[in-house]
Design a protein around this motif. Structure first.
Motif, PDB file in Angstrom:
ATOM      1  N   ARG A 190     -58.540  56.548 114.733  1.00  0.00           N
ATOM      2  CA  ARG A 190     -57.598  57.250 113.495  1.00  0.00           C
ATOM      3  C   ARG A 190     -56.280  56.343 113.769  1.00  0.00           C
ATOM      4  O   ARG A 190     -55.685  56.217 112.598  1.00  0.00           O
ATOM      5  N   MET A 191     -55.668  56.126 115.022  1.00  0.00           N
ATOM      6  CA  MET A 191     -54.575  55.461 115.121  1.00  0.00           C
ATOM      7  C   MET A 191     -54.626  53.940 114.623  1.00  0.00           C
ATOM      8  O   MET A 191     -53.792  53.511 113.896  1.00  0.00           O
ATOM      9  N   ARG A 192     -55.736  53.531 115.213  1.00  0.00           N
ATOM     10  CA  ARG A 192     -56.205  51.923 114.939  1.00  0.00           C
ATOM     11  C   ARG A 192     -55.970  51.778 113.549  1.00  0.00           C
ATOM     12  O   ARG A 192     -55.696  50.749 112.922  1.00  0.00           O
ATOM     13  N   GLN A 193     -56.677  52.557 112.829  1.00  0.00           N
ATOM     14  CA  GLN A 193     -56.831  52.373 111.492  1.00  0.00           C
ATOM     15  C   GLN A 193     -55.835  52.891 110.537  1.00  0.00           C
ATOM     16  O   GLN A 193     -55.968  52.888 109.163  1.00  0.00           O
ATOM     17  N   GLY A 194     -54.695  53.184 111.128  1.00  0.00           N
ATOM     18  CA  GLY A 194     -53.330  53.471 110.267  1.00  0.00           C
ATOM     19  C   GLY A 194     -53.393  55.017 109.665  1.00  0.00           C
ATOM     20  O   GLY A 194     -52.961  55.181 108.900  1.00  0.00           O
ATOM     21  N   ARG A 195     -54.557  55.654 110.185  1.00  0.00           N
ATOM     22  CA  ARG A 195     -54.601  57.005 109.393  1.00  0.00           C
ATOM     23  C   ARG A 195     -53.755  58.234 110.107  1.00  0.00           C
ATOM     24  O   ARG A 195     -53.882  59.172 109.878  1.00  0.00           O
ATOM     25  N   VAL A 196     -52.761  57.767 110.930  1.00  0.00           N
ATOM     26  CA  VAL A 196     -52.006  58.891 111.549  1.00  0.00           C
ATOM     27  C   VAL A 196     -50.552  58.714 110.917  1.00  0.00           C
ATOM     28  O   VAL A 196     -50.034  59.880 110.546  1.00  0.00           O
ATOM     29  N   GLY A 197     -50.124  57.505 110.756  1.00  0.00           N
ATOM     30  CA  GLY A 197     -48.892  57.580 109.784  1.00  0.00           C
ATOM     31  C   GLY A 197     -47.634  58.072 110.609  1.00  0.00           C
ATOM     32  O   GLY A 197     -47.502  58.321 111.710  1.00  0.00           O
ATOM     33  N   ALA A 198     -46.612  57.953 109.645  1.00  0.00           N
ATOM     34  CA  ALA A 198     -45.227  58.371 110.177  1.00  0.00           C
ATOM     35  C   ALA A 198     -44.418  59.103 108.950  1.00  0.00           C
ATOM     36  O   ALA A 198     -44.810  58.808 107.893  1.00  0.00           O
ATOM     37  N   PRO A 199     -43.490  59.713 109.261  1.00  0.00           N
ATOM     38  CA  PRO A 199     -42.735  60.453 108.385  1.00  0.00           C
ATOM     39  C   PRO A 199     -42.052  59.298 107.321  1.00  0.00           C
ATOM     40  O   PRO A 199     -41.703  58.293 108.007  1.00  0.00           O
ATOM     41  N   ALA A 200     -41.695  59.876 106.118  1.00  0.00           N
ATOM     42  CA  ALA A 200     -41.182  58.938 105.421  1.00  0.00           C
ATOM     43  C   ALA A 200     -39.937  58.476 105.806  1.00  0.00           C
ATOM     44  O   ALA A 200     -39.212  59.133 106.433  1.00  0.00           O
ATOM     45  N   GLY A 201     -39.672  56.971 105.590  1.00  0.00           N
ATOM     46  CA  GLY A 201     -38.511  56.393 106.165  1.00  0.00           C
ATOM     47  C   GLY A 201     -38.228  56.185 107.648  1.00  0.00           C
ATOM     48  O   GLY A 201     -37.144  55.739 108.157  1.00  0.00           O
ATOM     49  N   TRP A 202     -39.426  56.699 108.452  1.00  0.00           N
ATOM     50  CA  TRP A 202     -39.116  56.800 109.921  1.00  0.00           C
ATOM     51  C   TRP A 202     -39.121  55.137 110.284  1.00  0.00           C
ATOM     52  O   TRP A 202     -37.951  54.853 111.019  1.00  0.00           O
ATOM     53  N   LEU A 203     -39.661  54.332 110.064  1.00  0.00           N
ATOM     54  CA  LEU A 203     -39.594  52.693 110.528  1.00  0.00           C
ATOM     55  C   LEU A 203     -38.166  52.162 109.899  1.00  0.00           C
ATOM     56  O   LEU A 203     -37.745  51.405 110.461  1.00  0.00           O
ATOM     57  N   ASP A 204     -38.284  52.661 108.466  1.00  0.00           N
ATOM     58  CA  ASP A 204     -36.859  52.064 107.790  1.00  0.00           C
ATOM     59  C   ASP A 204     -35.533  52.302 108.600  1.00  0.00           C
ATOM     60  O   ASP A 204     -34.726  51.477 108.712  1.00  0.00           O
ATOM     61  N   ALA A 205     -35.593  53.496 109.209  1.00  0.00           N
ATOM     62  CA  ALA A 205     -34.478  53.964 109.929  1.00  0.00           C
ATOM     63  C   ALA A 205     -34.194  53.048 111.054  1.00  0.00           C
ATOM     64  O   ALA A 205     -32.966  52.522 111.684  1.00  0.00           O
ATOM     65  N   TRP A 206     -35.273  52.923 111.890  1.00  0.00           N
ATOM     66  CA  TRP A 206     -35.228  52.129 113.085  1.00  0.00           C
ATOM     67  C   TRP A 206     -34.823  50.535 112.639  1.00  0.00           C
ATOM     68  O   TRP A 206     -33.953  49.962 113.226  1.00  0.00           O
ATOM     69  N   ARG A 207     -35.247  49.957 111.565  1.00  0.00           N
ATOM     70  CA  ARG A 207     -35.050  48.682 111.359  1.00  0.00           C
ATOM     71  C   ARG A 207     -33.729  48.590 110.743  1.00  0.00           C
ATOM     72  O   ARG A 207     -32.924  47.589 110.935  1.00  0.00           O
ATOM     73  N   THR A 208     -33.275  49.644 109.978  1.00  0.00           N
ATOM     74  CA  THR A 208     -31.809  49.550 109.455  1.00  0.00           C
ATOM     75  C   THR A 208     -30.678  49.443 110.667  1.00  0.00           C
ATOM     76  O   THR A 208     -29.954  48.647 110.695  1.00  0.00           O
ATOM     77  N   ALA A 209     -31.316  50.375 111.777  1.00  0.00           N
ATOM     78  CA  ALA A 209     -30.256  50.348 112.844  1.00  0.00           C
ATOM     79  C   ALA A 209     -30.486  49.098 113.687  1.00  0.00           C
ATOM     80  O   ALA A 209     -29.287  48.563 114.038  1.00  0.00           O
ATOM     81  N   ASP A 210     -31.698  48.591 113.633  1.00  0.00           N
ATOM     82  CA  ASP A 210     -31.754  47.333 114.503  1.00  0.00           C
ATOM     83  C   ASP A 210     -31.126  46.249 113.990  1.00  0.00           C
ATOM     84  O   ASP A 210     -30.213  45.393 114.714  1.00  0.00           O
ATOM     85  N   ALA A 211     -30.999  46.214 112.658  1.00  0.00           N
ATOM     86  CA  ALA A 211     -30.215  45.218 111.936  1.00  0.00           C
ATOM     87  C   ALA A 211     -28.715  45.372 112.244  1.00  0.00           C
ATOM     88  O   ALA A 211     -27.876  44.319 112.330  1.00  0.00           O
ATOM     89  N   ALA A 212     -28.101  46.486 112.152  1.00  0.00           N
ATOM     90  CA  ALA A 212     -26.947  46.696 112.430  1.00  0.00           C
ATOM     91  C   ALA A 212     -26.565  46.185 114.095  1.00  0.00           C
ATOM     92  O   ALA A 212     -25.552  45.648 114.084  1.00  0.00           O
ATOM     93  N   ALA A 213     -27.453  46.623 114.866  1.00  0.00           N
ATOM     94  CA  ALA A 213     -27.244  46.339 116.169  1.00  0.00           C
ATOM     95  C   ALA A 213     -27.060  44.594 116.293  1.00  0.00           C
ATOM     96  O   ALA A 213     -26.439  44.226 117.010  1.00  0.00           O
ATOM     97  N   GLN A 214     -27.964  43.979 115.719  1.00  0.00           N
ATOM     98  CA  GLN A 214     -28.086  42.725 115.575  1.00  0.00           C
ATOM     99  C   GLN A 214     -26.605  41.999 115.220  1.00  0.00           C
ATOM    100  O   GLN A 214     -26.250  41.148 115.699  1.00  0.00           O
ATOM    101  N   ASP A 215     -26.442  42.743 113.990  1.00  0.00           N
ATOM    102  CA  ASP A 215     -24.949  42.318 113.666  1.00  0.00           C
ATOM    103  C   ASP A 215     -23.918  42.071 114.714  1.00  0.00           C
ATOM    104  O   ASP A 215     -23.030  41.295 115.022  1.00  0.00           O
ATOM    105  N   VAL A 216     -23.873  43.281 115.442  1.00  0.00           N
ATOM    106  CA  VAL A 216     -22.871  43.491 116.445  1.00  0.00           C
ATOM    107  C   VAL A 216     -23.242  42.425 117.520  1.00  0.00           C
ATOM    108  O   VAL A 216     -22.108  42.015 117.946  1.00  0.00           O
ATOM    109  N   LEU A 217     -24.338  42.192 117.962  1.00  0.00           N
ATOM    110  CA  LEU A 217     -24.735  41.217 119.018  1.00  0.00           C
ATOM    111  C   LEU A 217     -24.285  39.919 118.577  1.00  0.00           C
ATOM    112  O   LEU A 217     -23.699  39.043 119.262  1.00  0.00           O
TER     113      LEU A 217
END
Ligand SMILES: Cc1ncc(C[n+]2csc(CCOP(=O)(O)OP(=O)(O)O)c2C)c(N)n1
Ligand SMILES: [Mg+2]
Length: 645
Positions: A397-424
């Motif tokens: 179920r996980m491999r097939q992507g049927r478990v999924g994530a809450p809305a915006g979960w990955l986006d939050a991490w990516r936004t934060a990572d982009a901010a971190a990258q700017d600082v670095l």
């Protein structure tokens, strides 16, 4: 496991088709038993898939040395009966061991029909302390699951315990670190002896490759040889299958049946239920905020899993997974945030994570459901003793992507990572990085790591040393398509890294291989540069982050200002070594880089042969800069994730 094979072993075959003539000393047609046995052993290794053998010189191992020298001759000069093998000769057994380890490590790859496991590589030494010098590589191979076939020559049994020269207790010397240890008695030329030897080698190779266990690792054959040890003109024996046992590899099911069909509910239950049964059901609350932690050797399955479900991928450089849109480069600095690490309810672990304390803290949290996917071996990584499940494979179920994530979960991490990258980027591109100091201009460890990451194309291979280099890379490397990154993370030693990288370079001659290590790691194994004129050239660029000591300790509690009085002498261990002179002594090209501008050009054109790029790195500012970066990243992430940002 340790077994002994005695000359009157009852397992010796009773029915023989053709009894070979017993050796008669002095018979010109029949080689001495030790010589004949060494040839049979070399034939058996080749027949069972060994391609590379590393040899360190010695006299007791002479029968093997002569046989291997024959096997390494060009096709038109090789004696009839001798198999073709690649031979590598090194003086220092510790380096011979790590060279073999590097050769094996680099042989594992993903082929057209899936992953191809690491090849067994043999290493041969004489008796005595030579054997003990293999111990570091054997331990690393044990913990990294690499098939090293260790062949140590020994005195015959009548000379053991007598005070004979260069004779010690070699049998069992590697303890629990080997999958198999055999005390092989001195050959006497008895009928059936060759066959028994092939049988023993077959078992050794099967144990090394983990054919029956899916638990590859080192094996040890302690080979007694009785004089005479030198061949005459006798021909090689004709290759024979007698006693050779090809052991079918136990294949892991690509998808464990129960998970595919859903008939084994236990895993599915965990996926649908909260870790804390007292809380409302996760089904009611929606998908669990999940991250994928990809430690050393996780492989591309980790990337696929993250992408299929929209989960952030926290991938170490040597995971083989750190690429693509879900990879969160600065994850180490983001885990502290309540909306990211704090909200994480489940972690799926692939490979073996060892690099960062924030990840270990996450894996230890009682409110986090930890699933460890460990397809191979007897063991699994769970240093926090908190795993709820250990699985052979990613649940379907996980491999097939049927478990999924809450809305915006990955986006939050990516936004934060982009901010971190700017600082670095702001910090690493600032003029004070690469600044001049009294002892000359220097760059920071992170700026160097970023330059190494940028210089590494998808086809390149990067062997990264323990300590700060692997951690700096872990913070700053961003790859759409990652290079092959290899590291000795089995025990994370700073030993043997030059030799390991040399083995990798010899195994992958068509790829650009670069090693990236700290100065103490380089100096610890500077002997790895030692290569005789008869040995094949090694195309390898070694980037040495020279901060005159161990900077990793500055970021630990030992580096706190109140311990400064003892820190330099007992932790940092500055050395003041003239790396250029050292390289000259080994006949290795050397370039010194002192500023960020010089970095990319020096890395970009390694040329042929072995070369060292020494980069002067600043150690004095590491602790302050690390603290400053963490604080600035936290503030930038907070701002980026705040409503209305
Ligand atoms: C064989 C071995 N001995 C000691 C250690 C402990 N150790 C870990 S990091 C380190 C210092 C490494 O210094 P360097 O290679 O210069 O890297 P830096 O920390 O400066 O980046 C030491 C001694 C180890 N990991 N392995
Ligand atoms: Mg250092």
């Amino acid at each position: 496991m340790m077994t002994g094979v005695t000359p009157d072993d009852p397992s010796a075959p009773r029915r023989r088709r053709r009894a070979p003539a017993a050796a008669t000393p002095g018979d010109p047609a029949v080689p001495a038993p030790a010589v004949a046995a060494a040839r049979v052993l070399v034939q058996a290794l080749a027949a069972l898939g060994v391609r590379d053998v590393v040899l360190a010189p010695g006299s007791r191992s002479a029968p093997l040395a002569y046989a291997l020298a024959d096997a390494a001759r060009p096709d038109d000069e090789r004696p009839a009966g001798a198999p073709a093998l690649r031979l590598h000769v090194r003086i220092d057994e510790r380096d011979a061991g790590f060279l073999a380890l590097g050769l094996s490590k680099a042989s594992a790859h993903v082929g057209d029909r899936g992953p191809v496991p690491a090849r067994p590589v043999a290493v041969v030494t004489t008796s005595g302390t030579a054997v003990a010098n293999l111990h570091p590589a054997v331990l690393e191979a044990h913990h990294a699951g690499l098939p090293l076939v260790v062949l140590t020559a020994d005195r015959p049994h009548e000379l053991r315990g007598t005070g004979a020269n260069q004779t010690t207790e070699q049998v069992g010397i590697f303890g629990a670190a080997v999958r198999l240890a055999v005390d092989v008695p001195a050959p006497v030329g008895r009928p059936g002896e060759d066959r028994d030897l092939r049988r023993t080698v077959s078992r050794a190779v099967a144990a090394a490759t983990g054919a029956r266990t899916q638990d590859p690792g080192p094996v040890h054959l302690d080979l007694a040889f009785r004089d005479p040890l030198v061949p005459g003109d006798e021909p090689w024996p004709a290759p024979s299958d007698a006693g050779l046992t090809h052991v079918a590899a136990r294949a892991l099911p690509a998808e464990p049946a129960g998970l595919l069909t859903g008939t084994v509910p236990v895993v599915v239950d965990v996926l649908d239920q909260p870790a804390d049964a007292g809380r409302p059901s996760r089904r009611a609350r929606g998908p669990v905020p999940t991250v994928v932690v990809a430690g050393d050797g996780a492989g591309p399955a980790a990337t696929r899993l993250a992408e299929a479900n929209g989960w952030p991928l926290l991938a170490e450089p040597s995971s083989g997974a750190r690429q693509g849109p879900t990879a969160i480069g600065a994850y180490r600095l983001l885990l502290a945030d309540e909306r990211l690490g704090g909200r994480t309810g489940r972690v799926v672990v692939l490979g073996r994570p060892t690099l960062t304390r924030p990840v270990q803290a996450l894996l230890a949290r009682p409110d986090v459901d930890v699933l460890v996917v460990a397809p191979r071996g007897a063991d699994w990584p769970d240093a926090a003793r908190n795993a709820s499940q250990v699985l052979l494979d990613v649940p379907a179920r996980m491999r097939q992507g049927r478990v999924g994530a809450p809305a915006g979960w990955l986006d939050a991490w990516r936004t934060a990572d982009a901010a971190a990258q700017d600082v670095l980027a702001g910090a690493l591109d600032a003029p004070e990085d690469g600044r001049r100091s009294r002892s000359g201009p220097r760059v920071s460890g992170w700026a160097l790591a970023r330059a190494v990451a940028r210089a590494s194309a998808p086809d390149d291979v990067l062997v990264v040393g323990s300590s700060s280099p692997v951690r700096d890379l872990d913070l700053v490397a961003r790859w759409d398509l990652a290079p092959l990154v290899l590291a000795n993370r089995g025990l994370a030693g700073i030993d043997g890294t030059v030799a390991t990288a040399t083995g990798v370079a010899l195994a992958l001659p068509r790829r650009r291989v670069r090693a990236y290590l700290g100065d103490l790691t380089f100096l610890h194994d500077v002997g790895g540069l030692l290569r005789g004129p008869a040995e094949p050239a090694v195309d390898l660029q070694i980037v040495v982050a020279n901060d005159d000591g161990g900077s990793v300790f500055t970021t630990l509690e030992h580096g706190a200002p109140e311990r400064a009085d003892v820190f330099e002498r007992v932790f940092a261990t500055p050395h003041g070594v003239d790396v250029a002179a050292l390289c000259a002594a080994y006949g290795v090209r050397h370039t010194r880089v002192v500023d960020t501008d010089g970095l990319l050009p020096a890395l970009a054109s390694p040329g042929t042969g072995t070369s060292v790029v020494e980069v002067r790195v600043d150690r004095t500012q590491r602790r302050n800069l690390a603290e400053r970066l963490a604080a600035e990243v936290a503030a930038a992430v907070d701002k980026a994730l705040s409503p209305g940002a």
